[in-house]
Design a protein around this motif. Structure first.
Motif, PDB file in Angstrom:
ATOM      1  N   PRO A  52     -19.896 -24.313 -11.631  1.00 18.73           N
ATOM      2  CA  PRO A  52     -20.215 -25.689 -11.252  1.00 18.73           C
ATOM      3  C   PRO A  52     -19.331 -26.635 -12.066  1.00 18.73           C
ATOM      4  O   PRO A  52     -18.813 -26.256 -13.121  1.00 18.73           O
ATOM      5  CB  PRO A  52     -21.688 -25.839 -11.620  1.00 18.73           C
ATOM      6  CG  PRO A  52     -21.980 -24.741 -12.580  1.00 18.73           C
ATOM      7  CD  PRO A  52     -20.984 -23.657 -12.333  1.00 18.73           C
ATOM      8  N   THR A  53     -19.177 -27.836 -11.564  1.00 16.53           N
ATOM      9  CA  THR A  53     -18.380 -28.838 -12.276  1.00 16.53           C
ATOM     10  C   THR A  53     -19.198 -29.410 -13.422  1.00 16.53           C
ATOM     11  O   THR A  53     -20.327 -29.840 -13.236  1.00 16.53           O
ATOM     12  CB  THR A  53     -17.967 -29.954 -11.289  1.00 16.53           C
ATOM     13  OG1 THR A  53     -17.118 -29.375 -10.319  1.00 16.53           O
ATOM     14  CG2 THR A  53     -17.243 -31.073 -11.982  1.00 16.53           C
ATOM     15  N   ARG A  54     -18.606 -29.376 -14.596  1.00 16.92           N
ATOM     16  CA  ARG A  54     -19.223 -29.964 -15.790  1.00 16.92           C
ATOM     17  C   ARG A  54     -18.245 -30.980 -16.363  1.00 16.92           C
ATOM     18  O   ARG A  54     -17.336 -30.620 -17.098  1.00 16.92           O
ATOM     19  CB  ARG A  54     -19.541 -28.885 -16.842  1.00 16.92           C
ATOM     20  CG  ARG A  54     -20.585 -27.878 -16.395  1.00 16.92           C
ATOM     21  CD  ARG A  54     -21.959 -28.549 -16.318  1.00 16.92           C
ATOM     22  NE  ARG A  54     -22.998 -27.590 -16.000  1.00 16.92           N
ATOM     23  CZ  ARG A  54     -23.537 -27.437 -14.797  1.00 16.92           C
ATOM     24  NH1 ARG A  54     -23.114 -28.167 -13.780  1.00 16.92           N
ATOM     25  NH2 ARG A  54     -24.492 -26.565 -14.592  1.00 16.92           N
ATOM     26  N   PHE A  55     -18.381 -32.246 -15.948  1.00 19.93           N
ATOM     27  CA  PHE A  55     -17.482 -33.307 -16.379  1.00 19.93           C
ATOM     28  C   PHE A  55     -16.023 -32.932 -16.119  1.00 19.93           C
ATOM     29  O   PHE A  55     -15.145 -33.128 -16.964  1.00 19.93           O
ATOM     30  CB  PHE A  55     -17.707 -33.646 -17.856  1.00 19.93           C
ATOM     31  CG  PHE A  55     -19.105 -34.094 -18.150  1.00 19.93           C
ATOM     32  CD1 PHE A  55     -19.515 -35.372 -17.794  1.00 19.93           C
ATOM     33  CD2 PHE A  55     -20.022 -33.236 -18.739  1.00 19.93           C
ATOM     34  CE1 PHE A  55     -20.814 -35.783 -18.049  1.00 19.93           C
ATOM     35  CE2 PHE A  55     -21.319 -33.639 -18.994  1.00 19.93           C
ATOM     36  CZ  PHE A  55     -21.724 -34.919 -18.652  1.00 19.93           C
ATOM     37  N   GLY A  56     -15.745 -32.364 -14.942  1.00 20.63           N
ATOM     38  CA  GLY A  56     -14.393 -32.008 -14.566  1.00 20.63           C
ATOM     39  C   GLY A  56     -13.880 -30.740 -15.205  1.00 20.63           C
ATOM     40  O   GLY A  56     -12.681 -30.472 -15.215  1.00 20.63           O
ATOM     41  N   SER A 109     -10.294 -31.271 -10.671  1.00 17.23           N
ATOM     42  CA  SER A 109      -9.969 -31.032 -12.087  1.00 17.23           C
ATOM     43  C   SER A 109     -10.675 -29.778 -12.597  1.00 17.23           C
ATOM     44  O   SER A 109     -10.133 -29.046 -13.426  1.00 17.23           O
ATOM     45  CB  SER A 109     -10.302 -32.248 -12.955  1.00 17.23           C
ATOM     46  OG  SER A 109     -11.675 -32.540 -12.929  1.00 17.23           O
ATOM     47  N   THR A 110     -11.859 -29.485 -12.077  1.00 17.91           N
ATOM     48  CA  THR A 110     -12.546 -28.251 -12.461  1.00 17.91           C
ATOM     49  C   THR A 110     -11.782 -27.042 -11.941  1.00 17.91           C
ATOM     50  O   THR A 110     -11.590 -26.053 -12.673  1.00 17.91           O
ATOM     51  CB  THR A 110     -13.995 -28.237 -11.945  1.00 17.91           C
ATOM     52  OG1 THR A 110     -14.689 -29.355 -12.498  1.00 17.91           O
ATOM     53  CG2 THR A 110     -14.708 -26.950 -12.319  1.00 17.91           C
ATOM     54  N   ALA A 150      -8.277 -22.483 -13.419  1.00 22.95           N
ATOM     55  CA  ALA A 150      -7.020 -21.749 -13.233  1.00 22.95           C
ATOM     56  C   ALA A 150      -6.284 -21.511 -14.555  1.00 22.95           C
ATOM     57  O   ALA A 150      -5.520 -20.545 -14.672  1.00 22.95           O
ATOM     58  CB  ALA A 150      -6.115 -22.509 -12.260  1.00 22.95           C
ATOM     59  N   LEU A 151      -6.505 -22.346 -15.553  1.00 25.62           N
ATOM     60  CA  LEU A 151      -5.748 -22.234 -16.812  1.00 25.62           C
ATOM     61  C   LEU A 151      -5.885 -20.878 -17.503  1.00 25.62           C
ATOM     62  O   LEU A 151      -4.866 -20.267 -17.857  1.00 25.62           O
ATOM     63  CB  LEU A 151      -6.117 -23.377 -17.760  1.00 25.62           C
ATOM     64  CG  LEU A 151      -5.684 -24.765 -17.285  1.00 25.62           C
ATOM     65  CD1 LEU A 151      -6.165 -25.831 -18.256  1.00 25.62           C
ATOM     66  CD2 LEU A 151      -4.190 -24.839 -17.072  1.00 25.62           C
ATOM     67  N   PRO A 152      -7.096 -20.328 -17.698  1.00 23.55           N
ATOM     68  CA  PRO A 152      -7.158 -19.016 -18.338  1.00 23.55           C
ATOM     69  C   PRO A 152      -6.511 -17.925 -17.487  1.00 23.55           C
ATOM     70  O   PRO A 152      -5.918 -16.975 -18.020  1.00 23.55           O
ATOM     71  CB  PRO A 152      -8.647 -18.748 -18.549  1.00 23.55           C
ATOM     72  CG  PRO A 152      -9.386 -19.795 -17.820  1.00 23.55           C
ATOM     73  CD  PRO A 152      -8.435 -20.893 -17.497  1.00 23.55           C
TER      74      PRO A 152
END
Length: 185
Positions: A68-72, A114-115, A120-122
């Motif tokens: 879920p989205t948590r502040f982006g 943004s989420t 995707a970063l990791p």
């Protein structure tokens, strides 16, 4: 048969609904969906599935990550999990395997894109090959709620996936499983 790890956290059930639709897409492409979650509060909807282990990362042929989205950004339990994967990162356990992302939010402008990017970063740091949703997917042109080229998503207004959100989640699972099978051959 490609084994696709669907690693997600869901507190209220919306992200779990996406995970289930993605698993359906994996199966429709001839893959095996393995649903896993992270150990968090007891009120999580994702309690249905087993907690992820490092062995799951070793054994999978592809990984689809959802939160879920948590502040982006992704939920803290998932972030904590990734912070403990240095050994897998150093040994390139996930390198060159397909990866994708999905999310849900309670409002249309709740930070979904943004989420998805933060999820995707990791995967990028682990050397995974990102798979998104191309505009050749008809539902991407028609959706009035969730779904983007970055990954499947859901806006939790009604608590139930819209038909377009569901179609895009199934398509994402199918694309990742198909990519994994091509890379395995």
């Amino acid at each position: 048969m490609a084994q696709v790890l669907i690693l997600y956290y869901s507190r209220g059930g919306a992200t779990q609904q996406l995970a289930d639709a993605i698993a359906e897409g994996v199966a429709s492409a001839g893959g095996e969906a393995v649903l896993r979650t992270v150990n968090t509060a007891s009120d999580a909807a994702s309690e249905r599935d087993l907690d992820v282990s490092n062995d799951d990362l070793e054994q999978c042929d592809a990984l689809i990550l959802g939160s879920p989205t948590r502040f982006g950004h992704m939920a803290s339990g998932l972030q904590k999990f990734w912070e403990g994967t240095s050994s897998q990162w150093l040994s390139a356990t996930l390198a060159d395997k397909p990866g994708a992302v999905f999310t849900s939010s309670s409002s249309l402008h709740g930070g979904q894109e943004s989420t998805l990017l933060s999820l995707a970063l990791p995967l990028l740091h682990h050397g995974m090959l990102l798979v998104g949703l191309p505009y050749s997917e008809p539902a991407l042109h028609k959706t009035e709620s969730g779904g983007s080229p970055y990954g499947a998503s859901h806006v939790d207004g009604s608590g139930k996936l819209t038909e377009h959100e569901r179609q895009l989640a199934v398509a994402l699972g199918k694309r990742v499983a198909s990519a994994a099978q091509k890379l395995m051959s």
